[in-house]
Design an enzyme around this catalytic site. Structure first.
Site, mmCIF file in Angstrom:
data_model
loop_
_atom_site.group_PDB
_atom_site.id
_atom_site.type_symbol
_atom_site.label_atom_id
_atom_site.label_comp_id
_atom_site.label_asym_id
_atom_site.label_seq_id
_atom_site.Cartn_x
_atom_site.Cartn_y
_atom_site.Cartn_z
ATOM 1 N N ASP A 115 0.839 -1.191 0.000
ATOM 2 C CA ASP A 115 0.000 0.000 0.000
ATOM 3 C C ASP A 115 0.889 1.262 0.000
ATOM 4 O O ASP A 115 0.733 2.152 0.834
ATOM 5 C CB ASP A 115 -0.955 0.001 1.203
ATOM 6 C CG ASP A 115 -1.914 1.187 1.166
ATOM 7 O OD1 ASP A 115 -2.140 1.745 0.073
ATOM 8 O OD2 ASP A 115 -2.432 1.570 2.232
ATOM 9 N N HIS A 158 -2.444 0.202 11.820
ATOM 10 C CA HIS A 158 -2.270 -1.212 11.489
ATOM 11 C C HIS A 158 -0.799 -1.538 11.273
ATOM 12 O O HIS A 158 0.026 -0.639 11.110
ATOM 13 C CB HIS A 158 -3.044 -1.551 10.218
ATOM 14 C CG HIS A 158 -2.932 -0.492 9.156
ATOM 15 N ND1 HIS A 158 -3.919 0.438 8.926
ATOM 16 C CD2 HIS A 158 -1.925 -0.171 8.297
ATOM 17 C CE1 HIS A 158 -3.537 1.257 7.959
ATOM 18 N NE2 HIS A 158 -2.332 0.916 7.567
ATOM 19 N N ARG A 256 3.768 12.329 11.087
ATOM 20 C CA ARG A 256 2.415 12.329 10.512
ATOM 21 C C ARG A 256 1.665 11.121 11.062
ATOM 22 O O ARG A 256 2.054 9.973 10.843
ATOM 23 C CB ARG A 256 2.494 12.238 8.990
ATOM 24 C CG ARG A 256 1.140 12.139 8.289
ATOM 25 C CD ARG A 256 1.368 11.940 6.797
ATOM 26 N NE ARG A 256 0.173 11.890 5.993
ATOM 27 C CZ ARG A 256 -0.518 10.785 5.716
ATOM 28 N NH1 ARG A 256 -0.171 9.634 6.240
ATOM 29 N NH2 ARG A 256 -1.563 10.830 4.914
ATOM 30 N N ASP A 258 -0.751 8.763 10.730
ATOM 31 C CA ASP A 258 -1.533 8.242 9.614
ATOM 32 C C ASP A 258 -2.868 7.660 10.097
ATOM 33 O O ASP A 258 -2.905 6.909 11.069
ATOM 34 C CB ASP A 258 -0.710 7.140 8.928
ATOM 35 C CG ASP A 258 -1.431 6.523 7.758
ATOM 36 O OD1 ASP A 258 -1.766 7.268 6.827
ATOM 37 O OD2 ASP A 258 -1.672 5.298 7.776
ATOM 38 N N GLU A 300 -3.436 13.069 10.255
ATOM 39 C CA GLU A 300 -4.077 12.822 8.960
ATOM 40 C C GLU A 300 -5.552 12.535 9.218
ATOM 41 O O GLU A 300 -5.942 11.404 9.492
ATOM 42 C CB GLU A 300 -3.435 11.648 8.226
ATOM 43 C CG GLU A 300 -3.918 11.582 6.783
ATOM 44 C CD GLU A 300 -4.329 10.208 6.272
ATOM 45 O OE1 GLU A 300 -4.789 10.128 5.128
ATOM 46 O OE2 GLU A 300 -4.232 9.209 7.025
HETATM 47 C C1 GLC Z 1 -3.599 6.923 4.797
HETATM 48 C C2 GLC Z 1 -2.645 7.092 3.640
HETATM 49 C C3 GLC Z 1 -3.071 6.200 2.509
HETATM 50 C C4 GLC Z 1 -3.092 4.756 2.987
HETATM 51 C C5 GLC Z 1 -3.946 4.621 4.263
HETATM 52 C C6 GLC Z 1 -3.732 3.287 4.914
HETATM 53 O O1 GLC Z 1 -4.870 7.356 4.499
HETATM 54 O O2 GLC Z 1 -2.590 8.439 3.249
HETATM 55 O O3 GLC Z 1 -2.214 6.331 1.406
HETATM 56 O O4 GLC Z 1 -3.616 3.929 1.980
HETATM 57 O O5 GLC Z 1 -3.617 5.598 5.223
HETATM 58 O O6 GLC Z 1 -2.560 3.277 5.669
#
Ligand code: GLC
Length: 603
Positions: A115, A158, A256, A258, A300
């Site tokens: 990812d 995760h 950041r 996430d 985020e």
């Molecule tokens: C955040 C990231 C994205 C990712 C998701 C899962 O939203 O910006 O790119 O797929 O987290 O970690």
């Protein structure tokens, strides 16, 4: 070792820390003592240069709110191959005026199940192709020398299924399994599915994955190989906070957080933004203030405005230092497609009502899709309906709508909800693939608008040379399912070499950005503490913004349409910050996608 400093910072937060921790973890004093001891270890691990920086920043806590801040986000491999390559390319970033660099995820992950690096297999190891932890530290040392702050993702919701905890859980270790959400049958997963929406409805449907080898279900809100961590387990919180502090101690200036709204799960809820998430982010903020007070937390939170602002916390109990200005970003693109700025005016009214101490990160494009999280209840009054509007925007930006020159692609098209999202680079969405001149004008106007906002403007690498979509991902089996790779192409150094040639589009865009950035950095009216509000310009096509600070007034105008517009504004004599000429605001002509920065004095 000067423990006195640690003790004094701990004492400052101790009561609240203990209170929140014990409330969340049912008075688990062993876990709490471990947590405090972990903070002490992390404090000991912080090197002297970083402690010195902490002291400097404590003395100037507003350092990141200056008008001189300019960010860029990039993928290490796309930009320069590896971390050593980024070190070599720092002069290029300095030439771009960058002093805040967000490196996209670079920790160990598994190819094909990564990812884009957001499935972390080890929080303390760099992906081998990109280098080592020592390389990351060396880059951070170089950046510090060059006055560039580094940001790194902390993927906390995760781990990858390849993380050692996940592997042990899969092999039957109950202690490891308790770090995740494991179920023997579908009873509880089915109950969750009733109330929890899906993040990737097309590319990764459902919130649980069945593990054939052990016959159990595990919660996977994102991709099936990203296993959600269970933060109701204090060991998870303790160890993940230690991982965060480990990265901070490698010299990261901004962490950041996430997908932070997702980190607490509760049956019967949508598992987003639950109160416990705020307890956790407050605990993390205090942990940083004790160990590494110079480090900033960037949340985020890709949600509607009412859900975003609470992540700043309160004045007395702050959580994140910085949040993404996501609604402004989406509304900006929506207004470009409708040539109507009323939605942005509404959004600015909401933003200017927030305390000026809130700091946003502003952007036009990033590594993710555009999710069209607009203020639909408000748009209803104009007869705009959510599903139909999203369809219009997606048709516009994929170039299907007559007259559109945009070239984007859909992302996670969910035909049942009509909820597709959108991908593409700024240049391609502005129409540069089809009409370079009009595309340039739209691109310039949007960047000028981004630089007018309060907060840190962050460019997406490649935008400074108008890089277009990268269609090659369609042929890569590891990427073709995920259209976000459309705007995650390799940085084109051959194009970058044209940046000083004013006869090329690269040269024009590069020069244009440098000009806007330099003006922004030299005018205090762009500081984050200025008053900021939208005003009616007499035309729904033209966004009007005022910034005011210490007698300076900036009148900024942005024509979101392809037609020239003439405006008659009230106002004193002003000077055009771009041309340096005197201006009469009572009669302003804005060409198609034109913009104006007019500075005047109010005294
Ligand atoms: C955040 C990231 C994205 C990712 C998701 C899962 O939203 O910006 O790119 O797929 O987290 O970690």
């Amino acid at each position: 070792m000067d423990y006195a400093e640690f003790v004094s910072r701990l004492n400052q937060h101790y009561d609240e820390l203990k209170w929140l921790y014990c409330e969340l973890y049912q008075n688990d004093m062993m876990a709490f003592r471990y947590f405090v001891d972990m903070l002490r270890r992390s404090y000991t691990d912080r090197k002297q240069e970083l402690r010195d920086l902490d002291h400097e920043r404590l003395a100037d806590p507003e350092w990141f709110r200056s008008n001189r801040m300019l960010g860029m986000m990039l993928y290490v491999d796309n930009f320069a191959g590896d971390l050593q390559g980024v070190r070599v390319r720092l002069p290029y970033l300095q030439e771009c005026g960058i002093n805040y660099l967000h490196l996209m995820p670079l920790l160990r992950t598994v190819k094909g199940r990564s990812d884009g690096g957001y499935a972390v297999a080890d929080f303390r190891e760099v992906q081998p192709e990109l280098g080592t932890m020592a390389d990351l530290e060396a880059l951070s040392d170089d950046c510090r020398q060059a006055g560039i702050s580094l940001a790194l993702d902390f993927v906390m919701n995760h781990t990858s299924e390849d993380h050692e905890w996940a592997r042990a859980a899969r092999a039957g270790d109950p202690v490891a399994a308790a770090r995740y959400f494991f179920y023997d049958n579908r009873d509880i997963p089915d109950q969750f599915e009733k109330t929890v929406p899906q993040v990737f409805p097309t590319t990764a449907p459902g919130n649980f994955t069945y593990l054939e080898d052990c016959g159990r279900y595990v919660m996977t809100s994102f991709y099936p190989y990203q296993w959600d961590l269970n933060y109701a387990n204090p060991m998870v919180f303790n160890d993940m906070t230690e991982n965060l502090l480990y990265l901070a101690n490698r010299g990261m200036d901004v962490i950041r957080l996430d997908a932070i709204p997702y980190i607490w799960k509760e049956l019967g809820t949508d598992c987003r933004n639950l109160p416990q998430v705020h307890t956790l982010s407050r605990l993390i903020r205090m942990a940083c203030e004790i160990v590494c007070p110079g480090v900033l937390l960037l949340g985020e939170v890709v949600m509607e405005p009412a859900k975003v602002a609470p992540y700043f916390g309160t004045r007395e109990k702050p959580e994140c230092h910085l949040l993404y200005n996501v609604t402004t970003m989406c509304s900006t693109w929506s207004c470009l497609a409708t040539h109507d700025v009323r939605l942005l005016m509404r959004q600015m009214d909401q933003l200017s009502a927030l305390p000026r101490s809130y700091s946003f990160q502003n952007y036009l494009r990033c590594h993710d899709d555009i999710g069209w999280g607009l203020d639909y209840p408000w748009l209803e009054q104009f007869g705009v309906k959510e599903v139909a509007h999203k369809k219009y925007l997606n048709d516009w930006f994929t170039g299907k709508w007559p007259g559109s020159r945009s070239r984007g692609e859909l992302y996670n098209d969910d035909p049942t909800l009509g909820d597709a999202r959108l991908c593409g680079t700024t240049a391609s969405l502005c129409g540069m693939e089809v009409d370079e001149e009009l595309g340039f004008l739209a691109d310039r106007m949007l960047h000028a608008w981004m630089f007018t906002q309060s907060g840190i403007p962050v460019l997406y690498s490649g935008d400074e040379i108008a890089q277009e979509n990268d269609y090659s991902y369609h042929d890569d089996p590891d990427k073709c399912e995920d259209s976000r790779y459309l705007h995650r192409g390799r940085f084109d150094w051959a194009l970058a070499r044209k940046r000083h040639d004013p006869g090329t589009i690269q040269g024009r865009v590069f020069e244009m950005l440098r000009q806007l950035e330099t003006i922004r950095a030299s005018q205090p009216v762009f500081c984050a503490d200025a008053a900021f509000f939208a005003f009616p310009t007499g035309s729904d096509r033209v966004l009007g913004i005022r910034r005011e600070r210490e007698g300076d007034r900036l009148t900024a105008l942005f024509n979101f349409s392809e037609e020239p517009v003439t405006l008659h504004l009230e106002g004193e004599e002003a000077s055009d910050l771009i041309s340096g000429r005197k201006l009469d605001l009572t009669n302003v002509e804005l060409p198609e996608f034109g913009f104006l920065w007019a500075l005047s004095r109010t005294d």
